[in-house]
Design an enzyme around this catalytic site. Structure first.
Site, PDB file in Angstrom:
ATOM      1  N   HIS A   1       0.790  -1.237   0.000  1.00 43.68           N
ATOM      2  CA  HIS A   1       0.000   0.000   0.000  1.00 43.68           C
ATOM      3  C   HIS A   1       0.822   1.287   0.000  1.00 43.68           C
ATOM      4  O   HIS A   1       0.260   2.380  -0.107  1.00 43.68           O
ATOM      5  CB  HIS A   1      -0.971   0.040   1.190  1.00 43.68           C
TER       6      HIS A   1
HETATM    7  C1  UD1 Z   1      -2.300   5.724   5.332  1.00 41.87           C
HETATM    8  C2  UD1 Z   1      -1.061   6.310   6.022  1.00 41.87           C
HETATM    9  C3  UD1 Z   1       0.058   5.269   6.025  1.00 41.87           C
HETATM   10  C4  UD1 Z   1      -0.418   3.972   6.651  1.00 41.87           C
HETATM   11  C5  UD1 Z   1      -1.688   3.505   5.957  1.00 41.87           C
HETATM   12  C6  UD1 Z   1      -2.227   2.280   6.660  1.00 41.87           C
HETATM   13  C7  UD1 Z   1      -0.707   8.717   5.733  1.00 41.87           C
HETATM   14  C8  UD1 Z   1       0.048   9.766   5.006  1.00 41.87           C
HETATM   15  N1  UD1 Z   1      -0.570   7.472   5.273  1.00 41.87           N
HETATM   16  O1  UD1 Z   1      -1.958   5.448   3.992  1.00 41.87           O
HETATM   17  O2  UD1 Z   1       1.145   5.779   6.794  1.00 41.87           O
HETATM   18  O3  UD1 Z   1       0.600   3.016   6.483  1.00 41.87           O
HETATM   19  O4  UD1 Z   1      -2.674   4.538   6.022  1.00 41.87           O
HETATM   20  O5  UD1 Z   1      -3.102   1.562   5.864  1.00 41.87           O
HETATM   21  O6  UD1 Z   1      -1.406   9.033   6.669  1.00 41.87           O
HETATM   22  N2  UD1 Z   1      -9.206   4.635   0.701  1.00 41.87           N
HETATM   23  C9  UD1 Z   1     -10.436   4.043   0.573  1.00 41.87           C
HETATM   24  N3  UD1 Z   1     -11.083   3.669   1.714  1.00 41.87           N
HETATM   25  C10 UD1 Z   1     -10.594   3.861   2.961  1.00 41.87           C
HETATM   26  C11 UD1 Z   1      -9.343   4.472   3.079  1.00 41.87           C
HETATM   27  C12 UD1 Z   1      -8.659   4.855   1.949  1.00 41.87           C
HETATM   28  O7  UD1 Z   1     -10.925   3.837  -0.528  1.00 41.87           O
HETATM   29  O8  UD1 Z   1     -11.254   3.490   3.953  1.00 41.87           O
HETATM   30  C13 UD1 Z   1      -8.462   5.005  -0.528  1.00 41.87           C
HETATM   31  C14 UD1 Z   1      -8.751   6.437  -0.972  1.00 41.87           C
HETATM   32  O9  UD1 Z   1      -8.752   6.456  -2.359  1.00 41.87           O
HETATM   33  C15 UD1 Z   1      -7.544   7.194  -0.476  1.00 41.87           C
HETATM   34  C16 UD1 Z   1      -6.433   6.132  -0.566  1.00 41.87           C
HETATM   35  O10 UD1 Z   1      -7.067   4.907  -0.260  1.00 41.87           O
HETATM   36  O11 UD1 Z   1      -7.248   8.324  -1.240  1.00 41.87           O
HETATM   37  C17 UD1 Z   1      -5.288   6.383   0.392  1.00 41.87           C
HETATM   38  O12 UD1 Z   1      -5.778   6.549   1.723  1.00 41.87           O
HETATM   39  P1  UD1 Z   1      -4.944   7.443   2.775  1.00 41.87           P
HETATM   40  O13 UD1 Z   1      -5.531   7.303   4.118  1.00 41.87           O
HETATM   41  O14 UD1 Z   1      -4.751   8.815   2.246  1.00 41.87           O
HETATM   42  O15 UD1 Z   1      -3.516   6.795   2.738  1.00 41.87           O
HETATM   43  P2  UD1 Z   1      -3.076   5.283   2.907  1.00 41.87           P
HETATM   44  O16 UD1 Z   1      -2.386   4.872   1.661  1.00 41.87           O
HETATM   45  O17 UD1 Z   1      -4.200   4.465   3.384  1.00 41.87           O
HETATM   46  N1  UDP Z   2      -4.126  -5.736   8.583  1.00 46.48           N
HETATM   47  C1  UDP Z   2      -5.412  -6.276   8.680  1.00 46.48           C
HETATM   48  N2  UDP Z   2      -6.037  -6.645   7.528  1.00 46.48           N
HETATM   49  C2  UDP Z   2      -5.452  -6.521   6.295  1.00 46.48           C
HETATM   50  C3  UDP Z   2      -4.141  -5.982   6.230  1.00 46.48           C
HETATM   51  C4  UDP Z   2      -3.519  -5.579   7.391  1.00 46.48           C
HETATM   52  O1  UDP Z   2      -5.960  -6.413   9.776  1.00 46.48           O
HETATM   53  O2  UDP Z   2      -6.086  -6.878   5.289  1.00 46.48           O
HETATM   54  C5  UDP Z   2      -3.457  -5.301   9.829  1.00 46.48           C
HETATM   55  C6  UDP Z   2      -2.114  -5.936  10.057  1.00 46.48           C
HETATM   56  O3  UDP Z   2      -2.266  -7.187  10.693  1.00 46.48           O
HETATM   57  C7  UDP Z   2      -1.419  -4.899  10.906  1.00 46.48           C
HETATM   58  C8  UDP Z   2      -1.989  -3.579  10.412  1.00 46.48           C
HETATM   59  O4  UDP Z   2      -3.182  -3.913   9.708  1.00 46.48           O
HETATM   60  O5  UDP Z   2      -1.779  -5.051  12.278  1.00 46.48           O
HETATM   61  C9  UDP Z   2      -1.025  -2.937   9.481  1.00 46.48           C
HETATM   62  O6  UDP Z   2      -1.655  -1.854   8.868  1.00 46.48           O
HETATM   63  P1  UDP Z   2      -1.223  -1.309   7.431  1.00 46.48           P
HETATM   64  O7  UDP Z   2      -0.443  -2.319   6.699  1.00 46.48           O
HETATM   65  O8  UDP Z   2      -2.446  -0.765   6.805  1.00 46.48           O
HETATM   66  O9  UDP Z   2      -0.339  -0.025   7.817  1.00 46.48           O
HETATM   67  P2  UDP Z   2       1.161   0.205   8.342  1.00 46.48           P
HETATM   68  O10 UDP Z   2       1.430  -0.724   9.456  1.00 46.48           O
HETATM   69  O11 UDP Z   2       2.074   0.014   7.177  1.00 46.48           O
HETATM   70  O12 UDP Z   2       1.160   1.626   8.742  1.00 46.48           O
END
Ligand code: UD1
Ligand code: UDP
Length: 387
Positions: A225
Site C-alpha cells: 500500500h
Molecule cells: C495511510 C497512512 C500510512 C499507513 C496507511 C495504513 C498517511 C500519510 N498514510 O496510507 O502511513 O501506512 O494509512 O493503511 O497518513 N481509501 C479508501 N477507503 C478507505 C481508506 C482509503 O478507498 O477506507 C483510498 C482512498 O482512495 C484514499 C487512498 O485509499 O485516497 C489512500 O488513503 P490514505 O488514508 O490517504 O492513505 P493510505 O495509503 O491508506
Molecule cells: N491488517 C489487517 N487486515 C489486512 C491488512 C492488514 O488487519 O487486510 C493489519 C495488520 O495485521 C497490521 C496492520 O493492519 O496489524 C497494518 O496496517 P497497514 O499495513 O495498513 O499499515 P502500516 O502498518 O504500514 O502503517
C-alpha cells in the site's frame, strides 16, 4: 508497582488509519482491565479510513470502545486532509480539555493531532516514537519527526527508535516532563501486545483458511500500500510480475488482501500484460482487506510474507516468519539484523532472489526485541506516576 493516585486522568486518543485503530485496542484493553478507576479515555476517529473493512470491523472484533467523536474527514490530498483534521481535533481538545492527547504512529491523523494539541499546550503522548526511515520523501517520516519534536512523552517500541531520539538531541530527563523537557522511554511495542493477546483467539475465531481452502496447505501472504509502490506504475507492475513468477515457478498460492489504494491503481492498469496475467492468475487470492483475526491467522500459517507495511513486517517477525520487505529501507532495523527479512524495493530480480535466500535459509532464530507484550500497561503506569 503500586500506583497511589486519587484523581482520574483523561486521555484523548486520536485514531484514523487502520493500524492506529488496531494499536488503540492495546491501550483501551489495558485501561479496561487495570485502570478504569484511574484513567478515562475519549476516542476521536478522524475518519481517515472509513471503509467497513478498514475501520468498523476492528472495533467489533478487538472490543475497542466506539469513538466518542468521528470527524469523517475521508480521503484527500495531504494538506487538505490534514487541515480538516487539525480543525476538528482542535475543537474537541478545547471542549474536552484532556490531561494528555495520545497519538499513534506516523499518519496524517498523527500529524494533525500533534499540530492541534501543541498549539494549545495539551501534552502529547507519542506511541511508536523515534522510528526513522531517514527518507524525508516519505510523508510518514515528516509526520513522525514533527510529532516527536512536539511531544512530552515519547514511547519508543525498540532500542533503535530510542537511540534515534538520543541522536536527535532528546535526553533521558527528569520529571516533570513537558514539551521542553520530554520524557523518553522504551517499554516495547504495543503491536506485540496485540499479537500475543489475540494469537490463540484468532485461531479459534477466524475461518479464513477454510474459506480460501488453504487449511494444511503452503501459501505466501502479501500486502502492498505504500505510495511509492502504488503510485509508481513500474514499481507496482514489477511487484505483481514477481507475484506471478512466484506462483508459476514454485507453485505457490499467494493470499493478497488488497488495500483500497492499491486496488484503484491495479484497476487503472488493465491494459498491462503483467497486470492482466495477475488478474487471471488463479493461484493468487485477490481478496478485500481482512479483519485482524483473519490477518493474524494468515500470518501464522503463511510460509513467507511479502509486504511494504510497517505493521505486517513486524507481525511476520512476531510469528517467526521470513519476510520480503517491498521497500528501499525500513524503520525496523532489528528485523533485518536477524537476517529473517530482506529489503528489496520493488525490483523483480531482487524479490525473486530474496525468496530463494529466505526459503533456503536454515536460520530460525527470532530473538525477543519488541518487549514483553505489556507495553500498553507500562505506558499507562508511566502516565499515572507523573500525573
Ligand atoms: C495511510 C497512512 C500510512 C499507513 C496507511 C495504513 C498517511 C500519510 N498514510 O496510507 O502511513 O501506512 O494509512 O493503511 O497518513 N481509501 C479508501 N477507503 C478507505 C481508506 C482509503 O478507498 O477506507 C483510498 C482512498 O482512495 C484514499 C487512498 O485509499 O485516497 C489512500 O488513503 P490514505 O488514508 O490517504 O492513505 P493510505 O495509503 O491508506
Ligand atoms: N491488517 C489487517 N487486515 C489486512 C491488512 C492488514 O488487519 O487486510 C493489519 C495488520 O495485521 C497490521 C496492520 O493492519 O496489524 C497494518 O496496517 P497497514 O499495513 O495498513 O499499515 P502500516 O502498518 O504500514 O502503517
Amino acid at each position: 508497582m503500586a500506583i497511589k493516585i486519587n484523581k482520574m486522568i483523561k486521555l484523548l486518543s486520536i485514531i484514523g488509519a487502520r493500524p492506529q485503530i488496531i494499536k488503540a485496542a492495546a491501550l483501551s484493553r489495558a485501561i479496561r482491565n487495570e485502570f478504569t478507576d484511574k484513567i478515562e479515555e475519549i476516542i476521536v476517529h478522524t475518519g481517515q479510513h472509513y471503509d467497513e473493512n478498514m475501520s468498523k470491523v476492528f472495533f467489533e472484533e478487538l472490543k475497542i470502545p466506539m469513538p466518542n467523536y468521528n470527524l469523517n474527514v475521508g480521503s484527500g490530498k495531504h494538506g487538505e486532509q490534514s487541515a480538516k483534521m487539525i480543525t476538528g481535533v482542535e475543537k474537541i481538545l478545547l471542549k474536552e480539555n484532556p490531561n494528555y492527547i495520545v497519538l499513534y504512529g506516523d499518519t496524517n491523523s498523527t500529524l494533525a493531532g500533534a499540530v492541534a494539541a501543541s498549539k494549545i499546550n495539551i501534552p502529547i503522548v507519542h506511541i511508536e516514537s523515534g522510528l526513522r526511515s531517514f527518507n524525508k520523501k516519505m510523508p510518514e517520516e515528516i509526520n513522525r519527526i514533527i510529532c516527536d519534536h512536539c511531544s512530552s512523552y515519547l514511547f519508543s517500541p525498540t532500542q533503535t527508535g530510542f537511540k534515534n531520539l538520543i541522536n536527535e538531541g532528546f535526553k533521558k530527563s527528569n520529571k516533570p516532563y513537558h514539551i521542553d523537557n520530554p520524557g523518553i522511554f522504551n517499554y516495547g511495542d504495543i503491536m506485540y501486545d496485540n499479537s500475543i493477546y489475540f494469537s490463540d483467539i484468532a485461531e479459534n475465531k477466524s475461518k479464513i483458511l477454510e474459506k480460501l481452502k488453504l487449511k494444511n496447505k503452503d501459501f505466501l501472504l502479501a500486502t502492498v500500500h505504500r505510495d511509492y509502490n502504488t503510485d509508481n506504475d513500474p514499481a507496482l507492475i514489477e511487484i505483481l510480475q514477481s507475484f506471478n513468477y512466484l506462483t508459476k515457478k514454485y507453485k505457490n498460492e499467494i493470499v493478497f488482501p488488497i488495500h483500497p489504494r492499491t486496488l484503484q491503481k491495479i484497476k487503472s492498469q488493465y491494459a498491462n500484460s503483467h497486470i492482466a496475467e495477475f488478474l487471471n492468475n488463479n493461484l493468487i487470492h485477490k481478496i478485500a482487506p481482512v479483519s485482524f483475526f483473519d490477518m493474524i491467522l494468515l500470518e501464522k500459517h503463511a510460509r513467507l510474507i511479502l509486504t511494504d507495511s510497517g505493521g505486517v513486517q513486524k507481525e511476520a517477525y512476531f510469528f517467526n516468519k521470513p519476510c520480503i520487505i517491498l521497500r528501499p529501507e525500513t524503520e525496523w532495523l532489528e528485523i533485518l539484523e536477524t537476517k529473517k527479512a530482506i529489503l528489496v524495493s520493488s525490483s523483480f530480480k531482487e524479490i525473486s532472489n530474496a525468496y530463494t535466500t529466505l526459503i533456503e535459509s536454515s536460520n530460525s532464530v527470532f530473538p525477543k526485541i519488541f518487549g514483553n507484550g505489556n507495553a500498553a500497561e507500562l505506558i499507562c503506569k508511566e502516565l499515572l506516576i507523573n500525573s
